[in-house]
Design an enzyme around this catalytic site. Structure first.
Site, short mmCIF file in Angstrom:
data_model
loop_
_atom_site.label_atom_id
_atom_site.label_comp_id
_atom_site.label_asym_id
_atom_site.label_seq_id
_atom_site.Cartn_x
_atom_site.Cartn_y
_atom_site.Cartn_z
N GLN A 109 0.86 -1.24 0.06
CA GLN A 109 -0.04 0.09 -0.07
C GLN A 109 0.76 1.24 -0.01
O GLN A 109 0.44 2.23 -0.09
CB GLN A 109 -0.97 -0.03 1.34
CG GLN A 109 -1.63 -1.42 1.48
CD GLN A 109 -2.35 -1.35 2.81
OE1 GLN A 109 -3.24 -0.49 3.10
NE2 GLN A 109 -1.82 -1.91 3.81
N HIS A 127 -1.63 1.46 -4.32
CA HIS A 127 -2.00 2.82 -4.04
C HIS A 127 -0.84 3.87 -5.01
O HIS A 127 -0.72 5.06 -4.69
CB HIS A 127 -1.73 3.37 -2.61
CG HIS A 127 -2.98 2.68 -1.72
ND1 HIS A 127 -2.77 2.49 -0.52
CD2 HIS A 127 -4.17 2.28 -2.17
CE1 HIS A 127 -4.08 1.90 -0.24
NE2 HIS A 127 -4.69 1.77 -1.22
N CYS A 138 -1.73 11.83 -22.50
CA CYS A 138 -1.87 10.86 -23.37
C CYS A 138 -2.05 9.41 -22.46
O CYS A 138 -1.97 8.32 -23.13
CB CYS A 138 -0.58 10.52 -24.27
SG CYS A 138 0.94 10.48 -23.11
#
Ligand code: NAD
Length: 274
Positions: A109, A127, A138
């Site tokens: 995480q 995360h 793009c």
């Protein structure tokens, strides 16, 4: 839960030395010994700042409209901690477990890149990663030089006068297409990344090592639950709380950076004997 430290470390080493497919699930406590404070421990970021304010795009816009002093304070703190942060003995021990053929992957995480810097190669960052950017034009993703980026952030923190979104955007790296980019980290309310891969890894695991997480951030916290459903044994290391481990699992009440090197040494001894 019984918790004789050396006994639990031996037990963890025995389980890992027989594991075919161990998967690691880490949270903020993993990097505490690298100098990056956890969010929920006393003194941590969320102890002092409201996540609904500083961890969301609308919150950031509102703080900027007030002049941006709070944003500068948070950036200053992040830059200080991340500039000094290096992989700790726990990160290095996990990379060793991969080289030994015991650990299959790391699901983290954390956004601090420290598992990769330690040498782990199969890392799923649910995360995101502070040093990876995503182009808003793009959509391509690119890594930036760590010290260059932290210096740019430091410039923002040191500046004076009202802080604006344009002022921040001028200093963050641009995509090669010329588009404006943003750090590829997941803010509150945004979709997590690589969750499908993380759950696949959990389903493949026979052991899951759970390190330094309070297990309150969803959907990431589903990962250990999925591992359990798939039949994995859980080994949890956390100095203050047991979140996922139940009586058939192993709980080690210790810092990850202290317990992991001890466990890996014991795994090595057992592997040598075989
Ligand atoms: P958390 O802050 O909610 O919980 C941290 C957990 O780590 C607690 O259970 C605490 O008891 C434990 N802990 C504290 N010191 C420890 C140590 N030395 N060794 C082992 N465990 C220790 O963290 P979380 O569950 O990861 O959730 C917070 C969210 O914030 C994460 O999703 C993460 O994305 C983000 N975050 C990332 C970083 C980073 O990248 N290093 C740092 C802070 C927060």
């Amino acid at each position: 839960m019984k918790n004789n430290l050396s006994e639990e470390i031996q037990k963890a080493a025995e389980i890992l030395s027989q594991a075919k497919s161990a998967v690691i699930f880490s949270g903020a406590g993993m990097s505490a010994e690298s100098g990056i404070a956890t969010f929920r421990d006393p003194g941590g970021l969320w102890d002092r700042f409201d996540p609904a304010e500083v961890g969301t795009a609308p919150g950031i816009m509102s703080l900027l409209s007030e002049g941006g002093d709070t944003i500068r304070e948070i950036i200053r703190e992040v830059v200080e901690a991340f500039t000094l942060a290096r992989p700790n003995a726990g990160h290095l021990a996990l990379a060793e477990l991969e080289r030994m053929g015991v650990a299959r992957s790391v699901i983290t995480q954390n956004i601090d890149n420290l598992h990769r810097e330690a040498g782990s190669t199969r890392v799923f960052e649910v995360h995101g990663n502070l040093y990876r950017f995503r182009c808003l034009n793009c959509e391509s993703k690119f890594f930036v030089d760590r010290s260059d980026f932290l210096e740019r952030l430091g410039d923002i923190a040191r500046g004076s006068g009202p802080l604006s979104l344009e002022g921040i955007m001028e200093r963050v790296p641009r995509c090669s297409c010329g588009g404006v980019s943003r750090p590829d980290v997941v803010m509150f309310g945004e979709s997590v990344q690589e969750l499908g891969e993380a759950i696949f890894e959990a389903h493949q695991s026979d052991v899951m090592l759970i390190l330094g997480t309070s297990g309150v951030v969803y959907p990431a916290a589903m990962v250990p639950q999925e591992a359990r459903k798939a039949g994995a044994v859980l080994i949890e290391i956390n100095p203050t709380e047991v979140v996922f481990a139940s009586k058939n699992d192993v709980y080690i009440r210790e810092k990850a950076a202290v317990a992991l090197p001890l466990i890996v040494e014991e795994v090595k001894k057992r592997k040598k004997k075989k």
